[in-house]
Motif scaffolding. Structure first.
Motif, short mmCIF file in Angstrom:
data_model
loop_
_atom_site.label_atom_id
_atom_site.label_comp_id
_atom_site.label_asym_id
_atom_site.label_seq_id
_atom_site.Cartn_x
_atom_site.Cartn_y
_atom_site.Cartn_z
N GLY A 18 0.61 -1.05 -0.06
CA GLY A 18 0.20 -0.06 -0.06
C GLY A 18 0.91 1.22 -0.03
O GLY A 18 0.45 2.11 -0.72
N ASP A 19 1.93 1.26 0.69
CA ASP A 19 2.79 2.39 0.77
C ASP A 19 3.38 2.60 -0.64
O ASP A 19 3.59 3.64 -1.00
N ARG A 22 0.83 4.20 -3.01
CA ARG A 22 0.75 5.44 -2.50
C ARG A 22 1.98 6.39 -3.09
O ARG A 22 2.01 7.56 -3.63
#
Length: 337
Positions: A18-19, A22
């Motif tokens: 997820g990082d 992003r």
């Protein structure tokens, strides 16, 4: 000359997917601020090499957060999805972004997604021409029907209609021929240098006959791009960071049909990337880009900017490339780049 960024959404160890995702959208926003022409997002399934399983979806997010930069897929894996469904998604992004979306597609490999998504190895081995032709028809803004080996359905109207031309990733002679015969631009990978890219472009031109020979396709070359105060520092940092990603990442390519998985000496591969691509001081990067343009004739390069494996350093790399490299490349005389 057009210069873009190429984002693999690389899953470096210790970074949550997820990082990474992003960070990928942040990198595209930074690329727009830095003056890059476009940003291209890779697609991979079930592996850490790239943690974005839908380049079209992430492109939609990036388009919504930007206003100028073109965003493309490099590439959407055509063998693992329905070409008409992909054309519908592309048409949406084309319209809502005022034409800032470009669709890149590739044949892919004999990997796990063929089994999971049910398309099978036959689509990969012999179904790519049929899929590509169906995609091109669906992107031509009218009616589409199919009566082939892999797709059969009645004629339907594409809604919304959009006239778009896909870019095709070419890593084999057969795919080069397909692209050339259809007048489609090629995307050439960062695993090959100027000599191989030049040979591929020459083969394309030999295969392009009839109307396709007069379209004037603009091909795209991918390269690793990393700038530091000195070339020695840049190479040292890439040698330290890239193996952490490439080792487990490339091991994620798992064939579904018993054939041996690909093998690559990671250290040698990193040395190759640093040698053939713009990795070094700003002056060295400008020189490498200029040389590539002169030797290959390419007028569109996309730079993989995530090599440091850290979000902050990726953003810094994008900013430095934009400030120290892009102006010098664009100031070159037209005949040079």
């Amino acid at each position: 000359m057009r210069i873009g960024v190429f984002l693999v959404a690389a899953g470096f160890p210790g970074t949550a997917p997820g990082d990474v995702l992003r960070g990928t959208t942040e990198a595209i926003e930074a690329a727009e601020r830095a003056g890059f022409d476009d940003a291209w997002i890779a697609e991979h399934h079930f592996m850490s090499y790239g943690v974005c399983p839908s380049a079209v979806t992430l492109a939609a997010v990036a388009l919504g957060r930007t206003s100028r930069i073109t965003v493309g897929t490099a590439v959407s894996v055509l063998s693992a999805q329905h070409p008409v469904a992909l054309a519908e998604q592309a048409a949406i992004l084309h319209h809502v972004s005022d034409g800032r979306f470009r669709l890149g597609v590739g044949r892919g490999g004999p990997w796990l997604e063929l089994e999971v998504f049910g398309t099978g190895t036959a689509r990969f081995e012999r179904g790519f021409p049929e899929s590509l032709d169906l995609l091109c028809t669906a992107l031509n803004g009218g009616q589409v029907a199919a009566d082939g080996e892999f797709f059969r359905f009645r004629e339907v109207s594409m809604v919304p209609q959009a006239r778009m031309t896909p870019v095709v990733a070419c890593t084999s002679d057969g795919t080069v021929r397909l692209a050339a015969e259809r007048g489609l631009s090629m995307l050439l990978g960062m695993h090959v240098g100027d000599d191989e890219k030049t040979e591929t472009i020459a083969a394309y031109e030999a295969y392009a006959t009839g109307p396709a020979a007069h379209i004037g396709a603009v091909h795209i070359g991918a390269a690793l791009g990393y700038v530091a105060d000195t070339t020695e520092q840049a190479v040292r940092e890439m040698r330290e960071s890239l193996p952490r990603w490439l080792g487990p990442g490339l091991a994620g390519y798992v064939p579904v049909d018993g054939r041996p998985p690909p093998r690559r000496n990671i250290a040698e591969y990193v040395d190759l990337l640093c040698r053939i691509h713009p990795v070094g001081s700003a002056e060295h990067c400008v020189e490498k880009i200029t040389t590539t343009a002169e030797r290959t004739g390419l007028r569109h390069l996309i730079l993989m900017v995530e090599g440091a494996g850290d979000r902050a350093r990726t953003l810094e790399n994008i900013a430095r490339l934009g400030a120290e490299v892009l102006p010098a490349v664009r100031a070159l005389r037209p005949g040079a780049a």
